[in-house]
Design a protein around this motif. Structure first.
Motif, PDB file in Angstrom:
ATOM      1  N   ALA A 147      46.882  25.043  68.446  1.00 27.46           N
ATOM      2  CA  ALA A 147      46.819  23.644  68.033  1.00 27.46           C
ATOM      3  C   ALA A 147      45.392  23.141  68.184  1.00 27.46           C
ATOM      4  O   ALA A 147      44.790  23.259  69.266  1.00 27.46           O
ATOM      5  CB  ALA A 147      47.761  22.793  68.873  1.00 27.46           C
ATOM      6  N   LEU A 148      44.847  22.583  67.090  1.00 29.91           N
ATOM      7  CA  LEU A 148      43.522  21.968  67.094  1.00 29.91           C
ATOM      8  C   LEU A 148      43.736  20.459  67.073  1.00 29.91           C
ATOM      9  O   LEU A 148      44.176  19.908  66.066  1.00 29.91           O
ATOM     10  CB  LEU A 148      42.720  22.419  65.878  1.00 29.91           C
ATOM     11  CG  LEU A 148      42.580  23.938  65.705  1.00 29.91           C
ATOM     12  CD1 LEU A 148      41.867  24.258  64.406  1.00 29.91           C
ATOM     13  CD2 LEU A 148      41.856  24.553  66.890  1.00 29.91           C
ATOM     14  N   VAL A 149      43.431  19.811  68.181  1.00 29.71           N
ATOM     15  CA  VAL A 149      43.819  18.414  68.368  1.00 29.71           C
ATOM     16  C   VAL A 149      42.578  17.540  68.474  1.00 29.71           C
ATOM     17  O   VAL A 149      41.678  17.805  69.280  1.00 29.71           O
ATOM     18  CB  VAL A 149      44.687  18.259  69.631  1.00 29.71           C
ATOM     19  CG1 VAL A 149      45.192  16.827  69.740  1.00 29.71           C
ATOM     20  CG2 VAL A 149      45.851  19.233  69.608  1.00 29.71           C
ATOM     21  N   ASP A 179      51.452  21.509  80.686  1.00 26.29           N
ATOM     22  CA  ASP A 179      52.575  22.419  80.887  1.00 26.29           C
ATOM     23  C   ASP A 179      52.805  23.306  79.666  1.00 26.29           C
ATOM     24  O   ASP A 179      52.916  24.531  79.782  1.00 26.29           O
ATOM     25  CB  ASP A 179      53.851  21.627  81.201  1.00 26.29           C
ATOM     26  CG  ASP A 179      55.052  22.536  81.407  1.00 26.29           C
ATOM     27  OD1 ASP A 179      54.979  23.406  82.294  1.00 26.29           O
ATOM     28  OD2 ASP A 179      56.041  22.399  80.671  1.00 26.29           O
ATOM     29  N   VAL A 180      52.857  22.693  78.483  1.00 22.36           N
ATOM     30  CA  VAL A 180      53.222  23.463  77.296  1.00 22.36           C
ATOM     31  C   VAL A 180      52.162  24.497  76.948  1.00 22.36           C
ATOM     32  O   VAL A 180      52.479  25.561  76.403  1.00 22.36           O
ATOM     33  CB  VAL A 180      53.497  22.532  76.102  1.00 22.36           C
ATOM     34  CG1 VAL A 180      52.226  21.924  75.545  1.00 22.36           C
ATOM     35  CG2 VAL A 180      54.243  23.270  75.004  1.00 22.36           C
ATOM     36  N   ALA A 225      41.296  30.997  72.630  1.00 24.32           N
ATOM     37  CA  ALA A 225      42.575  30.376  72.281  1.00 24.32           C
ATOM     38  C   ALA A 225      43.431  31.342  71.471  1.00 24.32           C
ATOM     39  O   ALA A 225      44.630  31.523  71.747  1.00 24.32           O
ATOM     40  CB  ALA A 225      42.336  29.085  71.506  1.00 24.32           C
ATOM     41  N   PHE A 226      42.834  31.963  70.458  1.00 26.15           N
ATOM     42  CA  PHE A 226      43.600  32.906  69.641  1.00 26.15           C
ATOM     43  C   PHE A 226      44.029  34.124  70.462  1.00 26.15           C
ATOM     44  O   PHE A 226      45.167  34.597  70.343  1.00 26.15           O
ATOM     45  CB  PHE A 226      42.773  33.336  68.431  1.00 26.15           C
ATOM     46  CG  PHE A 226      42.892  32.391  67.260  1.00 26.15           C
ATOM     47  CD1 PHE A 226      43.833  32.606  66.270  1.00 26.15           C
ATOM     48  CD2 PHE A 226      42.078  31.275  67.178  1.00 26.15           C
ATOM     49  CE1 PHE A 226      43.953  31.727  65.199  1.00 26.15           C
ATOM     50  CE2 PHE A 226      42.183  30.384  66.110  1.00 26.15           C
ATOM     51  CZ  PHE A 226      43.123  30.613  65.117  1.00 26.15           C
ATOM     52  N   LYS A 227      43.149  34.635  71.280  1.00 26.29           N
ATOM     53  CA  LYS A 227      43.500  35.807  72.083  1.00 26.29           C
ATOM     54  C   LYS A 227      44.602  35.481  73.083  1.00 26.29           C
ATOM     55  O   LYS A 227      45.510  36.293  73.305  1.00 26.29           O
ATOM     56  CB  LYS A 227      42.254  36.331  72.799  1.00 26.29           C
ATOM     57  CG  LYS A 227      41.218  36.920  71.856  1.00 26.29           C
ATOM     58  CD  LYS A 227      39.910  37.239  72.585  1.00 26.29           C
ATOM     59  CE  LYS A 227      38.831  37.645  71.593  1.00 26.29           C
ATOM     60  NZ  LYS A 227      37.536  37.917  72.238  1.00 26.29           N
ATOM     61  N   ALA A 228      44.529  34.303  73.685  1.00 30.17           N
ATOM     62  CA  ALA A 228      45.574  33.912  74.632  1.00 30.17           C
ATOM     63  C   ALA A 228      46.910  33.737  73.923  1.00 30.17           C
ATOM     64  O   ALA A 228      47.957  34.160  74.435  1.00 30.17           O
ATOM     65  CB  ALA A 228      45.175  32.616  75.345  1.00 30.17           C
ATOM     66  N   ALA A 229      46.894  33.092  72.760  1.00 31.60           N
ATOM     67  CA  ALA A 229      48.140  32.897  72.016  1.00 31.60           C
ATOM     68  C   ALA A 229      48.775  34.237  71.658  1.00 31.60           C
ATOM     69  O   ALA A 229      49.992  34.425  71.794  1.00 31.60           O
ATOM     70  CB  ALA A 229      47.870  32.074  70.759  1.00 31.60           C
ATOM     71  N   ALA A 269      48.424  27.771  72.396  1.00 26.74           N
ATOM     72  CA  ALA A 269      47.129  27.465  72.991  1.00 26.74           C
ATOM     73  C   ALA A 269      46.620  26.181  72.340  1.00 26.74           C
ATOM     74  O   ALA A 269      46.810  25.979  71.137  1.00 26.74           O
ATOM     75  CB  ALA A 269      46.142  28.604  72.763  1.00 26.74           C
ATOM     76  N   VAL A 270      46.000  25.320  73.124  1.00 29.63           N
ATOM     77  CA  VAL A 270      45.550  24.022  72.629  1.00 29.63           C
ATOM     78  C   VAL A 270      44.040  23.889  72.814  1.00 29.63           C
ATOM     79  O   VAL A 270      43.523  24.128  73.917  1.00 29.63           O
ATOM     80  CB  VAL A 270      46.275  22.864  73.345  1.00 29.63           C
ATOM     81  CG1 VAL A 270      45.660  21.521  72.955  1.00 29.63           C
ATOM     82  CG2 VAL A 270      47.763  22.885  73.011  1.00 29.63           C
TER      83      VAL A 270
END
Length: 605
Positions: A109-111, A135-136, A157-161, A168-169
């Motif tokens: 998610a890109l916020v 949390d999420v 972020a991509f690697k963690a997801a 990942a946010v």
């Protein structure tokens, strides 16, 4: 020579930070981003326009966009990407991101966020986003504070997801997006990274395989519980079941990955499962869990009843739902292949014969249930007739509610047909976004969305507008929405009866009447309203022959009971009867008695 992603890493770039974000998304092979616009991400949207891709898919609501990203990950196996502005836009993402977390799929998610200069001032739409997503997105959550930090944050972020199969946010302040894209200097305090990732091949230790084989070889009544982690191990699952003369049941998420035409495939387990699966779990002495984290623990074998082995790519998941004797950390296909060599083969096939008799019995029960007359249409029959009409190249999306019971019990999926839903989170309103993401991923394949009128009114009608906007660009225009319209939040009505012994509460459960087929026609789509079960076959035929998206709005009976599979269901009958006997009309009481008779439980109420 064109730059590769590896060549780009660490080199000077041009344009803004938002342009750099888009280039990094391209390096990660992102082909579409789901979202809704807002000032907090305007620089990113401008960069997408300038680049001409990835494609931006506008939902009607950020929550729906997040569900689309989750579904994209489920149907494609790749990372789903969603974007939203700060404040309310960011808050709307939460349900979809929890869906990704609880069903173990990768989403980034890109916020957007307000400019860094106003953070902490209680500015308009300023929300403490790191706290909101703590949390999420516990596996990766980062607000970018410096432009030089950005490539590394996106890569992580991509690697963690991908590595954790979770959301990942990345939070992008508005002013940061507007800055000039930086170089990545080779100096202290700057961390270069690259947009590459590989899972590799994960296999258990040989000693663990030997221990697992010893447990399984000693078993005489063996059950396999198969989840979505076995998606790429379907042949290996069947080979092990054949070697062990075992029965196979699935979690709800595992249903599409087991051929339910196999004589020893008992169907879905749990509260919404089959009587054959209930028998398998109640009588087995050995359990092999493959890629499943199904939460319905009361429908597992009783603790101490069965020796258990569990295979999972995530070692944290092993032993979470049932006492496991041997843990096999590894890829399901790789692990089952190695395990198969060590299995002796079951000589006594009497339990397999018993399981197959229970499967045949369940098929008779399912057919008899579907043919029970109802007022006016039995929802089980609606889904059963879909089994006969479903194209072999279809994709299926299912919303939450009573339709999940009929999907689990009555829909026979052809081999290779994917079917997905918000399973562990169980969030209403996800079905239509799931279907849209499936169609965008494979526009040449027909899509079927199953949902109730509650889910339709919660989010489906809005996203039907999205379908009306997009469908002319699809190679195959067939997008079939089947609405089970019973004017009741029936899953909750039956939960009140079963768990609380409470009769239906009209004020909380009744829904307004909506003619979904007429609504579809107002949008330039097509549809039909069905009030006679004799018209179902023709409705399905018309839908799959249509030259545009088609809504089948079936008026169904809310009194058809959501009875758990016996023997657990028998224990619920007294509470359910107390509730329905207190309701006017008597329709639910009569159908509940008829269902209990079919299950063979007439002595239990």
């Amino acid at each position: 020579m064109a730059d590769t992603s590896a060549q780009r890493a660490g080199t000077e770039t041009s344009g803004s930070v938002a342009d750099l974000v888009v280039r990094r998304l391209e390096d990660w092979h992102v082909d579409r981003i789901f979202g809704y616009s807002g000032d907090g991400i305007n620089p990113l949207l401008g960069a997408l326009r300038r680049a001409g891709g990835p494609a931006f898919v506008q939902a009607r609501h950020e929550e729906a966009a997040a569900f689309m990203a989750v579904a994209h990950a489920k149907y494609t196996g790749r990372v789903g990407v969603v974007t939203a502005t700060q404040g309310p836009g960011a808050a709307h993402l939460i349900n979809g991101l929890y869906d990704a977390r609880m069903d173990s799929v990768p989403v980034v998610a890109l916020v957007g966020q307000q400019s860094r200069t106003v953070l902490g001032s209680a500015y308009q739409q300023e929300i403490d986003l790191p706290s909101l997503f703590k949390d999420v997105a516990s596996d990766f959550l980062q607000q970018v504070t410096d432009a030089e930090q950005l490539p590394m944050v996106l890569d992580r972020a991509f690697k963690a997801a991908l590595a954790t199969r979770s959301p990942a946010v990345v939070i992008l302040p508005h002013d940061l997006q507007q800055e000039a894209a930086p170089s990545t200097p080779h100096e202290h305090g700057v961390v270069p990274s690259s947009p590459v990732w590989s899972l590799g091949c994960v296999s258990p230790r040989e000693a663990d395989l030997l221990d697992a084989a010893a447990v399984l070889n000693a078993g005489r009544k063996i059950a396999l519980l198969v989840g979505q982690g076995a998606a790429h191990a379907q042949q290996e699952v069947v080979a092990v079941a054949e070697r062990l003369a075992a029965g196979i049941t699935t979690s709800l998420l595992g249903k599409p990955f087991v051929d339910e035409s196999l004589p020893f495939a008992t169907g879905t387990m749990g509260h919404l499962g089959t009587t054959a699966s209930a028998h398998l779990m109640d009588t087995c002495d050995t359990l092999l869990i493959i890629g499943s984290n199904d939460p319905w623990t009361e429908y597992y074998p009783a603790p101490g009843q069965a020796r258990a082995v569990q295979i999972d790519i995530d070692p944290k998941a092993i032993g979470n739902r049932y006492p496991v004797e041997v843990a096999l950390h590894g890829d399901a296909a790789e692990t089952l292949g190695a395990l198969l060599i060590l299995l002796h083969g079951q000589q006594d096939h009497s339990y397999r014969a018993e399981v197959e008799e229970q499967v045949e019995r369940w098929h008779r029960i399912a057919l008899e249930r579907a043919l029970i007359p109802a007022r006016p249409v039995n929802p089980e029959r609606v889904v059963r007739e879909l089994s006969d009409a479903l194209p072999s190249d279809a994709q299926v999306a299912v919303d939450v509610g009573s339709c999940v019971y009929w999907y689990a019990r009555q829909l026979r999926l052809p081999r290779g047909v994917p079917a997905h839903l918000s399973s562990t989170l169980g969030c209403m309103g996800a079905g239509m976004p799931y279907g849209i993401a499936a169609k965008l991923a494979r526009p040449e394949r027909p899509v079927v969305v199953l949902l109730g009128d509650g889910a339709l009114q919660m989010a489906g009608l809005a996203e039907l507008v999205t379908v009306a906007r997009l469908w002319r660009g699809w190679a195959d225009p067939r997008f079939v929405v089947c609405v089970l319209s019973n004017r009741d939040l029936s899953e909750v009505s039956w939960e009140q009866r079963e768990m609380e012994g409470e009769p239906r509460f009209e004020d909380s459960q009744a829904l307004p009447a909506v003619d979904a087929a007429a609504h579809a026609k107002l949008l330039g789509l097509d549809g039909v309203r069905v009030e006679d079960p004799a018209d179902l076959a023709d409705a399905w035929h018309r839908a799959f022959a249509a030259d545009r998206p088609f809504v089948i709005d079936v008026v169904t009976d809310p009194d058809v009971p959501l009875l758990p599979p016996f023997p657990a269901g028998a224990a619920k009958l007294a509470s359910m009867h107390r509730a329905v006997d207190a309701e006017p009309g008597g329709g639910a009481a009569a159908l509940l008695r008829r269902y209990a008779e079919i299950e063979g439980g007439t002595d239990n109420y």
